[in-house]
Design a protein around this motif. Structure first.
Motif, PDB file in Angstrom:
ATOM      1  N   ARG A 174       0.794  11.574 -45.496  1.00 27.88           N
ATOM      2  CA  ARG A 174       0.264  10.993 -46.734  1.00 27.88           C
ATOM      3  C   ARG A 174       0.942   9.672 -47.037  1.00 27.88           C
ATOM      4  O   ARG A 174       2.125   9.499 -46.735  1.00 27.88           O
ATOM      5  N   CYS A 175       0.167   8.814 -47.680  1.00 30.33           N
ATOM      6  CA  CYS A 175       0.735   7.559 -48.160  1.00 30.33           C
ATOM      7  C   CYS A 175       1.823   7.879 -49.172  1.00 30.33           C
ATOM      8  O   CYS A 175       1.613   8.649 -50.112  1.00 30.33           O
ATOM      9  N   GLN A 176       2.990   7.292 -48.985  1.00 28.03           N
ATOM     10  CA  GLN A 176       4.123   7.598 -49.849  1.00 28.03           C
ATOM     11  C   GLN A 176       4.050   6.872 -51.186  1.00 28.03           C
ATOM     12  O   GLN A 176       4.861   7.123 -52.067  1.00 28.03           O
ATOM     13  N   LEU A 177       3.082   6.004 -51.348  1.00 30.95           N
ATOM     14  CA  LEU A 177       2.919   5.342 -52.652  1.00 30.95           C
ATOM     15  C   LEU A 177       1.802   5.981 -53.467  1.00 30.95           C
ATOM     16  O   LEU A 177       1.993   6.349 -54.607  1.00 30.95           O
ATOM     17  N   CYS A 178       0.627   6.156 -52.873  1.00 31.18           N
ATOM     18  CA  CYS A 178      -0.496   6.670 -53.666  1.00 31.18           C
ATOM     19  C   CYS A 178      -0.824   8.129 -53.336  1.00 31.18           C
ATOM     20  O   CYS A 178      -1.614   8.754 -54.032  1.00 31.18           O
ATOM     21  N   GLY A 179      -0.250   8.666 -52.271  1.00 35.87           N
ATOM     22  CA  GLY A 179      -0.436  10.079 -51.970  1.00 35.87           C
ATOM     23  C   GLY A 179      -1.702  10.438 -51.220  1.00 35.87           C
ATOM     24  O   GLY A 179      -1.955  11.608 -50.942  1.00 35.87           O
ATOM     25  N   LEU A 212       2.487   4.536 -45.202  1.00 35.56           N
ATOM     26  CA  LEU A 212       1.697   3.941 -46.285  1.00 35.56           C
ATOM     27  C   LEU A 212       0.241   3.900 -45.846  1.00 35.56           C
ATOM     28  O   LEU A 212      -0.038   3.864 -44.650  1.00 35.56           O
ATOM     29  N   CYS A 213      -0.666   3.910 -46.813  1.00 36.09           N
ATOM     30  CA  CYS A 213      -2.046   3.640 -46.435  1.00 36.09           C
ATOM     31  C   CYS A 213      -2.192   2.128 -46.324  1.00 36.09           C
ATOM     32  O   CYS A 213      -1.371   1.370 -46.853  1.00 36.09           O
ATOM     33  N   ARG A 214      -3.225   1.700 -45.629  1.00 37.95           N
ATOM     34  CA  ARG A 214      -3.389   0.269 -45.380  1.00 37.95           C
ATOM     35  C   ARG A 214      -3.473  -0.513 -46.689  1.00 37.95           C
ATOM     36  O   ARG A 214      -2.938  -1.601 -46.816  1.00 37.95           O
ATOM     37  N   LYS A 215      -4.131   0.117 -47.675  1.00 36.91           N
ATOM     38  CA  LYS A 215      -4.315  -0.583 -48.948  1.00 36.91           C
ATOM     39  C   LYS A 215      -2.976  -0.810 -49.639  1.00 36.91           C
ATOM     40  O   LYS A 215      -2.666  -1.925 -50.058  1.00 36.91           O
ATOM     41  N   CYS A 216      -2.170   0.241 -49.715  1.00 33.36           N
ATOM     42  CA  CYS A 216      -0.860   0.106 -50.359  1.00 33.36           C
ATOM     43  C   CYS A 216       0.031  -0.824 -49.538  1.00 33.36           C
ATOM     44  O   CYS A 216       0.800  -1.609 -50.082  1.00 33.36           O
ATOM     45  N   ASN A 217      -0.069  -0.723 -48.233  1.00 29.33           N
ATOM     46  CA  ASN A 217       0.745  -1.560 -47.334  1.00 29.33           C
ATOM     47  C   ASN A 217       0.374  -3.032 -47.529  1.00 29.33           C
ATOM     48  O   ASN A 217       1.235  -3.894 -47.638  1.00 29.33           O
TER      49      ASN A 217
HETATM   50 ZN   LIG Z   1      -1.571   4.354 -50.557  1.00 25.60          ZN
END
Ligand SMILES: [Zn+2]
Ligand SMILES: [Zn+2]
Length: 225
Positions: A174-179, A212-217
């Motif tokens: 999972r993305c560690q920022l948005c989950g 991270l997901c690409r968006k958060c990254n």
């Molecule tokens: Zn994310």
């Protein structure tokens, strides 16, 4: 007037650019025949319709004449009968012995006759996995496989696969920022990011890596935190 007997791939009379698909029993445009499932069935279907035509002709030779003007899409485009395999697909099958997610995916793909072989499109491959009700891990594996395949061709692979999967597992895929996880929506693409960017002296130490997901990254800038 003799009955018109269509072979698989025959052009529709009076309707050029439309061809008979014996698999679907309908007239279709050219692009229909390059569909992966069709390519693998096309040869068998063409042979079967030819045999059928022979039988009918033997029974009543004049009735089932095939007009000499009949054009077959397979004559016009002989390539359609040859199944093509993408470089990615061949690469993936060679990964079956690996002891990680990509190895698992490769094993599944090897035993899946419908897995799209002639595309490297993430959207199409992903769509297939979703139709097969594949889980989140298979979707992560697909993204990692595409990334590694492309990296192997550009010889830029900063983080070794073993470490990448360790980080993915540690962070619960999972993305560690948005989950978000890979199965939440098609646009979610998980990446391994350096918290401190390599250009700023960041290392591949697990402490410095996270998912991270690409968006958060993308929103985080060049590796600053
Ligand atoms: Zn994310
Ligand atoms: Zn069809």
């Amino acid at each position: 007037m003799p009955a018109r007997y269509y072979l698989h791939g025959d052009e529709a009379e009076g309707q050029s650019s439309t061809y008979f698909c014996a698999i679907c029993d309908s007239f279709e445009a050219e692009s229909h025949f390059s569909d992966d499932a069709h390519i693998r069935k096309a040869k068998a279907r063409l042979d079967a319709t030819k045999r059928g035509l022979k039988k009918l002709r033997a029974a009543s030779p004049r009735k089932y004449a095939r007009p000499s003007s009949a054009r077959s899409i397979f004559k016009l485009k002989p390539k359609l009968l040859k199944p093509t395999t993408s470089r990615f697909h061949r690469w993936l099958l060679r990964q079956a012995d690996r002891d990680d997610l990509i190895g698992d995916l490769a094993t599944d793909v090897a035993s899946d006759p419908l897995f799209p072989r002639n595309t490297e499109s993430r959207a199409k491959l992903r769509e297939h996995l979703r139709r097969r009700a594949a889980d989140s891990l298979a979707l992560v594996a697909l993204d990692e496989a595409l990334r590694e395949f492309r990296a192997s061709r550009s010889s830029r692979d900063a983080i070794p696969p073993k470490l990448r999967f360790e980080i993915l597992r540690r962070d619960g895929y999972r993305c560690q920022l948005c989950g978000l996880s890979a199965s939440d929506r098609a646009s979610v693409r998980l990446e391994i990011d350096h918290k401190v960017a390599v250009v700023k002296g960041g290392t591949n130490d697990p402490e410095n890596l996270w998912v991270l997901c690409r968006k958060c990254n993308g929103g985080k800038g060049a590796g600053d935190l």
